[in-house]
Design a protein around this motif. Structure first.
Motif: not given
Length: 164
Positions: A44-45, A61-66, A69-71
């Protein structure tokens, strides 16, 4: 009365149900074409970076809803695999820009070829007229989906993010 009077009408809920079923079947079929060494999250990334080259970690991170740090950890693994490149922003040295590497692009190209071969095998089992109708319907779906994605991304960015 005509023959079309007896055909069931396409109800949006029914179309959505069948579309969801088709998407799930594609996932099963495509699951046979391994995405290794990238996980589903990593894939996905890669797809996001392919269409948004140079975005920063917070935007990704916004795109991933994450969370950032996780991103960041996800991007660390992709960078170690040679799929992602990071560069310091010329405008702000604290900001890191993300790009799909040539190795990452080659991976996506190969994956798409394998997935297309899988879908082609299914399509060859369909009569020509149904394939043509599917093509027209999917083209219209893609146009509508791209418009919704584009409209949604502008709405979420807000007016301050569109400064030149």
């Amino acid at each position: 009365m005509t023959v079309t009077d007896f055909r069931p009408r396409s109800v949006p809920n029914e179309v959505a149900r069948v579309t969801s079923t088709a998407a799930e079947l594609l996932e099963v079929l495509w699951g046979r074409a391994s995405t290794a060494p990238a996980s589903a999250s990593q894939l996905r990334v890669l797809l996001i970076l392919e269409h948004n080259s140079g975005i920063n970690l917070r935007t990704l991170a916004d795109f991933l809803a994450s969370t950032p740090p996780s991103t960041s950890r996800l991007c660390d693994r992709l960078q170690a695999a040679g799929f992602v490149e990071r560069e310091v922003s010329p405008a702000d040295r604290r900001e890191v820009r993300l790009h799909l590497s040539s190795h990452g692009q080659a991976f996506l190209t190969d994956l798409r070829v394998r997935r297309q071969q899988t879908v082609q095998a299914v399509l060859e089992q369909m009569p020509h007229a149904e394939r043509a109708a599917l093509l027209r319907g999917l083209e219209a779906f893609c146009i509508a989906a791209e418009a919704q994605i584009h409209d949604g991304s502008e709405a979420s960015e807000g007016p301050d993010s569109r400064t030149a």
